[in-house]
Design a protein around this motif. Structure first.
Motif, PDB file in Angstrom:
ATOM      1  N   CYS A 158      -6.827  24.488  67.953  1.00  0.00           N
ATOM      2  CA  CYS A 158      -6.093  23.541  67.100  1.00  0.00           C
ATOM      3  C   CYS A 158      -5.833  24.174  65.741  1.00  0.00           C
ATOM      4  O   CYS A 158      -4.691  24.381  65.357  1.00  0.00           O
ATOM      5  N   LEU A 186      -8.443  24.481  58.834  1.00  0.00           N
ATOM      6  CA  LEU A 186      -7.062  24.937  59.032  1.00  0.00           C
ATOM      7  C   LEU A 186      -6.740  26.058  58.052  1.00  0.00           C
ATOM      8  O   LEU A 186      -6.200  27.102  58.424  1.00  0.00           O
ATOM      9  N   GLN A 206      -9.391  23.556  45.494  1.00  0.00           N
ATOM     10  CA  GLN A 206      -9.784  22.689  44.374  1.00  0.00           C
ATOM     11  C   GLN A 206     -10.576  23.454  43.313  1.00  0.00           C
ATOM     12  O   GLN A 206     -10.480  23.169  42.132  1.00  0.00           O
ATOM     13  N   VAL A 245      -4.178  19.681  53.209  1.00  0.00           N
ATOM     14  CA  VAL A 245      -4.996  18.630  52.589  1.00  0.00           C
ATOM     15  C   VAL A 245      -4.551  17.252  53.080  1.00  0.00           C
ATOM     16  O   VAL A 245      -3.359  16.987  53.176  1.00  0.00           O
ATOM     17  N   ILE A 249      -2.619  14.064  46.775  1.00  0.00           N
ATOM     18  CA  ILE A 249      -2.500  15.051  45.699  1.00  0.00           C
ATOM     19  C   ILE A 249      -1.141  14.868  45.033  1.00  0.00           C
ATOM     20  O   ILE A 249      -0.324  14.085  45.517  1.00  0.00           O
ATOM     21  N   LEU A 267       0.774  19.720  56.795  1.00  0.00           N
ATOM     22  CA  LEU A 267      -0.024  19.831  58.024  1.00  0.00           C
ATOM     23  C   LEU A 267      -1.112  18.762  58.010  1.00  0.00           C
ATOM     24  O   LEU A 267      -1.389  18.116  59.012  1.00  0.00           O
ATOM     25  N   SER A 291       4.745  19.807  60.281  1.00  0.00           N
ATOM     26  CA  SER A 291       4.615  20.608  61.505  1.00  0.00           C
ATOM     27  C   SER A 291       3.356  20.168  62.239  1.00  0.00           C
ATOM     28  O   SER A 291       2.339  19.854  61.599  1.00  0.00           O
ATOM     29  N   MET A 292       3.432  20.122  63.553  1.00  0.00           N
ATOM     30  CA  MET A 292       2.283  19.667  64.346  1.00  0.00           C
ATOM     31  C   MET A 292       1.938  20.692  65.432  1.00  0.00           C
ATOM     32  O   MET A 292       2.813  21.077  66.215  1.00  0.00           O
ATOM     33  N   ILE A 293       0.729  21.114  65.444  1.00  0.00           N
ATOM     34  CA  ILE A 293       0.179  22.099  66.403  1.00  0.00           C
ATOM     35  C   ILE A 293       1.246  23.087  66.884  1.00  0.00           C
ATOM     36  O   ILE A 293       1.981  23.645  66.062  1.00  0.00           O
TER      37      ILE A 293
HETATM   38  P1  NAP Z   1     -10.987  20.371  56.475  1.00  0.00           P
HETATM   39  O1  NAP Z   1     -11.748  21.477  57.109  1.00  0.00           O
HETATM   40  O2  NAP Z   1     -11.709  19.182  55.946  1.00  0.00           O
HETATM   41  O3  NAP Z   1     -10.071  21.036  55.322  1.00  0.00           O
HETATM   42  C1  NAP Z   1      -9.325  20.291  54.415  1.00  0.00           C
HETATM   43  C2  NAP Z   1      -9.390  20.988  53.055  1.00  0.00           C
HETATM   44  O4  NAP Z   1      -8.673  20.162  52.135  1.00  0.00           O
HETATM   45  C3  NAP Z   1     -10.780  21.066  52.463  1.00  0.00           C
HETATM   46  O5  NAP Z   1     -11.512  22.161  52.885  1.00  0.00           O
HETATM   47  C4  NAP Z   1     -10.486  21.159  50.965  1.00  0.00           C
HETATM   48  O6  NAP Z   1     -10.199  22.515  50.627  1.00  0.00           O
HETATM   49  C5  NAP Z   1      -9.185  20.372  50.822  1.00  0.00           C
HETATM   50  N1  NAP Z   1      -9.475  19.042  50.222  1.00  0.00           N
HETATM   51  C6  NAP Z   1     -10.362  18.120  50.647  1.00  0.00           C
HETATM   52  N2  NAP Z   1     -10.366  17.049  49.847  1.00  0.00           N
HETATM   53  C7  NAP Z   1      -9.449  17.304  48.886  1.00  0.00           C
HETATM   54  C8  NAP Z   1      -8.991  16.579  47.756  1.00  0.00           C
HETATM   55  N3  NAP Z   1      -9.491  15.371  47.445  1.00  0.00           N
HETATM   56  N4  NAP Z   1      -8.036  17.133  46.992  1.00  0.00           N
HETATM   57  C9  NAP Z   1      -7.526  18.353  47.295  1.00  0.00           C
HETATM   58  N5  NAP Z   1      -7.935  19.076  48.345  1.00  0.00           N
HETATM   59  C10 NAP Z   1      -8.875  18.559  49.141  1.00  0.00           C
HETATM   60  O7  NAP Z   1      -9.938  19.744  57.487  1.00  0.00           O
HETATM   61  P2  NAP Z   1      -9.040  20.467  58.617  1.00  0.00           P
HETATM   62  O8  NAP Z   1      -9.716  20.327  59.926  1.00  0.00           O
HETATM   63  O9  NAP Z   1      -8.616  21.788  58.116  1.00  0.00           O
HETATM   64  O10 NAP Z   1      -7.806  19.463  58.676  1.00  0.00           O
HETATM   65  C11 NAP Z   1      -7.015  19.213  57.530  1.00  0.00           C
HETATM   66  C12 NAP Z   1      -5.998  18.131  57.800  1.00  0.00           C
HETATM   67  O11 NAP Z   1      -5.054  18.589  58.781  1.00  0.00           O
HETATM   68  C13 NAP Z   1      -6.569  16.829  58.396  1.00  0.00           C
HETATM   69  O12 NAP Z   1      -5.838  15.749  57.842  1.00  0.00           O
HETATM   70  C14 NAP Z   1      -6.250  16.925  59.873  1.00  0.00           C
HETATM   71  O13 NAP Z   1      -6.166  15.671  60.494  1.00  0.00           O
HETATM   72  C15 NAP Z   1      -4.909  17.612  59.815  1.00  0.00           C
HETATM   73  N6  NAP Z   1      -4.523  18.326  61.029  1.00  0.00           N
HETATM   74  C16 NAP Z   1      -3.197  18.418  61.282  1.00  0.00           C
HETATM   75  C17 NAP Z   1      -2.762  19.122  62.378  1.00  0.00           C
HETATM   76  C18 NAP Z   1      -1.306  19.257  62.631  1.00  0.00           C
HETATM   77  O14 NAP Z   1      -0.925  19.583  63.761  1.00  0.00           O
HETATM   78  N7  NAP Z   1      -0.473  19.066  61.644  1.00  0.00           N
HETATM   79  C19 NAP Z   1      -3.684  19.741  63.242  1.00  0.00           C
HETATM   80  C20 NAP Z   1      -5.041  19.654  62.926  1.00  0.00           C
HETATM   81  C21 NAP Z   1      -5.459  18.946  61.812  1.00  0.00           C
HETATM   82  P3  NAP Z   1     -10.705  23.163  49.234  1.00  0.00           P
HETATM   83  O15 NAP Z   1     -12.176  22.880  49.175  1.00  0.00           O
HETATM   84  O16 NAP Z   1     -10.357  24.586  49.395  1.00  0.00           O
HETATM   85  O17 NAP Z   1      -9.927  22.489  48.155  1.00  0.00           O
END
Ligand code: NAP
Ligand code: ZN
Length: 348
Positions: A158, A186, A206, A245, A249, A267, A291-293
Motif C-alpha cells: 500500500c 507513506l 512538522q 498528511v 493543514i 494522498l 491519487s489512490m494506490i
Molecule cells: P502516517 O504513518 O501516520 O504518516 C502521516 C504523517 O503525517 C506523519 O508521519 C506526520 O509526518 C504527518 N502528520 C501527522 N499529523 C500531522 C499534523 N497534525 N500536521 C502535519 N503533519 C502531520 O500515515 P500513513 O500510513 O503514511 O498514511 C497517511 C495518510 O494517507 C492517511 O490519511 C491514510 O489514510 C492515507 N492513505 C492514502 C492512500 C491513497 O491511496 N491515497 C493509501 C494509503 C494511505 P511528520 O511527523 O513528518 O510531520
C-alpha cells in the motif's frame, strides 16, 4: 470453509481483539496464502474507528500483506506453492465492466476492498491481513521479488504503490524537484522511491526530528513546516508536492511552494473538505490533484522496481498482541516508519 484466526475491530471505540472466522472455499482461479506479515497503514485506523463513515463490523484490517503460497486452484498459472507473494488494497474489481481499464483498475467502480468490503458473491464480507491466511483470486496476487525480505516488503503493497503511482504519473525523475509532505509510512517510501527514480527530493515535516533519517533515505533537503520561514524560503520551488498528511493543514501555503505548472497531489485523506483559494492556483497554472494506490499491473511494476533497486520499507516489527498500542503510536507520529505485524505471534 477454511478457518482463519486474526484480530478484529468490533466497533469504532473498542480495541482490536482475537477473532476466528471463515474464509471462502478456494475456487479454481484462487491462490491460498499463509500470511507471514501485515503492515499497519493509517487507513486501517481511519477505517476501524469509522472516521470515513463506512465501517461494517467486525473488521479484520490489513491491506499490506506478505506471505507464502500454500495452495493453488487448478486453473492458476502464475503461482505455485512456496512462492513469496503479496496482497494489497483490493482483491477483485469489475471484471465484466465494458469500461474496464487495467491501467487504472483502482479507479473503476466495483472494486472489492481487501477488507470492509463485500466479496463478489454479493454477501461475504472481505477480511484483511491481520490474520493467518487468505484466499485471493490469482489476478489480484502480486509476486514479491526473491531478493527482498518478506517482512519489510509488506508495506510496499500500500505505502509503496501509493507513492510510486503519482511519482510516475507526474514524471518524477532527473531534474524534477519533488516535495514529500509528512515523513510517515507513506512519506518515507516516497523519499526512497523518488530518489531511486532520480528526482531531487525535499521532505517537509512538522519538525526536524527525523531529518537525519530523511537524508539517509535519499532526500537532498529537509525542512520543518512548524518554522514559518520554510514557506518563504521555498516559495515557487517544486514541480510536484505529494501530501501524505491527513490532518488539517494550510493548503494554500503549500500550493504556494509550487512552480508555474506545478502539481500538488493529495494522498492523505482529511476528514473535512480542503479549503483552497483560487489565487493559490490561477496565477501560476497550478494543479491540485488526488491519487489512490495503483493498479495491479503498476503494483507489480513497483515491486519489480523495488527488487532492482533493493528498496523496502523501514519497519518496526511487532507481535499482534501489541496492535492497539501500535495504533496509538501511529497517531502520535511515533513510528520509524511502518509497523509490521509478525503473524507468527498469533500462535503465542
Ligand atoms: P502516517 O504513518 O501516520 O504518516 C502521516 C504523517 O503525517 C506523519 O508521519 C506526520 O509526518 C504527518 N502528520 C501527522 N499529523 C500531522 C499534523 N497534525 N500536521 C502535519 N503533519 C502531520 O500515515 P500513513 O500510513 O503514511 O498514511 C497517511 C495518510 O494517507 C492517511 O490519511 C491514510 O489514510 C492515507 N492513505 C492514502 C492512500 C491513497 O491511496 N491515497 C493509501 C494509503 C494511505 P511528520 O511527523 O513528518 O510531520
Ligand atoms: Zn493503506
Amino acid at each position: 470453509m477454511p478457518i482463519a484466526r486474526g484480530y478484529a475491530a468490533t466497533d469504532a471505540s473498542k480495541p482490536l481483539t482475537p477473532f476466528t472466522f471463515e474464509r471462502r472455499d478456494p475456487n479454481a482461479d484462487d491462490v491460498v496464502i499463509d500470511i507471514k506479515y501485515a503492515g499497519i497503514c493509517h487507513s486501517d485506523i481511519h477505517t476501524v474507528r469509522n472516521e470515513w463513515k463506512n465501517a461494517v463490523y467486525p473488521i479484520v484490517p490489513g491491506h499490506e500483506i506478505a506471505g507464502v503460497v500454500s495452495a493453488v486452484g487448478a486453473n492458476v498459472t502464475k503461482f505455485k506453492v512456496g512462492d513469496h507473494v503479496g496482497v494489497g488494497c483490493f482483491v477483485d474489481s469489475c471484471v465484466g465492466c465494458a469500461t474496464r481499464d487495467l491501467d487504472n483498475e483502482q479507479y473503476m467502480p466495483g472494486l472489492v476492498g481487501t477488507y470492509n468490503s463485500v466479496d463478489r458473491d454479493g454477501k461475504t464480507a472481505t477480511q484483511g491481513g491481520y490474520s493467518d491466511s487468505i484466499v485471493v483470486k490469482e489476478d489480484y496476487v502480486l509476486s514479491i521479488p526473491g531478493n527482498l525480505p518478506l517482512d519489510a516488503s509488506a508495506p510496499l503493497l500500500c505505502a509503496g504503490i501509493t507513492l510510486y503511482s503519482p511519482l510516475k504519473h507526474w514524471n518524477a525523475g532527473p531534474g524534477k524537484k519533488v516535495a514529500i509532505v509528512g515523513m510517515g509510512g507513506l512519506g518515507h517510501m516516497g523519499v526512497k522511491l523518488g530518489a531511486a527514480m532520480g528526482a531531487d527530493i525535499t521532505v517537509l515535516s512538522q519538525s526536524l526530528s527525523k531529518k537525519e533519517d530523511g537524508l539517509k533515505l535519499g532526500a537532498k533537503e529537509y525542512y520543518a513546516t512548524s518554522d514559518a520561514s520554510t514557506f518563504e524560503k521555498l516559495a515557487g520551488t517544486f514541480d510536484l508536492i505529494l501530501c501524505t498528511v491527513s490532518a488539517e493543514i494550510d493548503w494554500n501555503a503549500y500550493l504556494n511552494l509550487l512552480k508555474v505548472n506545478g502539481a500538488m497531489v493529495l494522498l492523505g485523506i482529511p476528514e473535512n473538505p480542503v479549503p483552497v483559494h483560487a489565487f493559490s492556483l490561477v496565477p501560476a497554472r497550478r494543479t491540485l490533484a488526488g491519487s489512490m494506490i495503483g493498479s495491479i499491473k503498476e503494483t507489480q511494476e513497483m515491486l519489480d522496481f523495488c527488487g532492482e533497486h533493493n528498496i523496502v520499507s523501514e519497519i518496526e516489527k511487532i507481535n499482534i498482541q501489541d496492535v492497539n498500542e501500535a495504533y496509538e503510536r501511529v497517531l502520535k507520529s511515533d513510528v520509524r516508519y511502518r509497523f509490521v505485524i509478525d503473524i507468527a505471534s498469533l500462535a503465542a
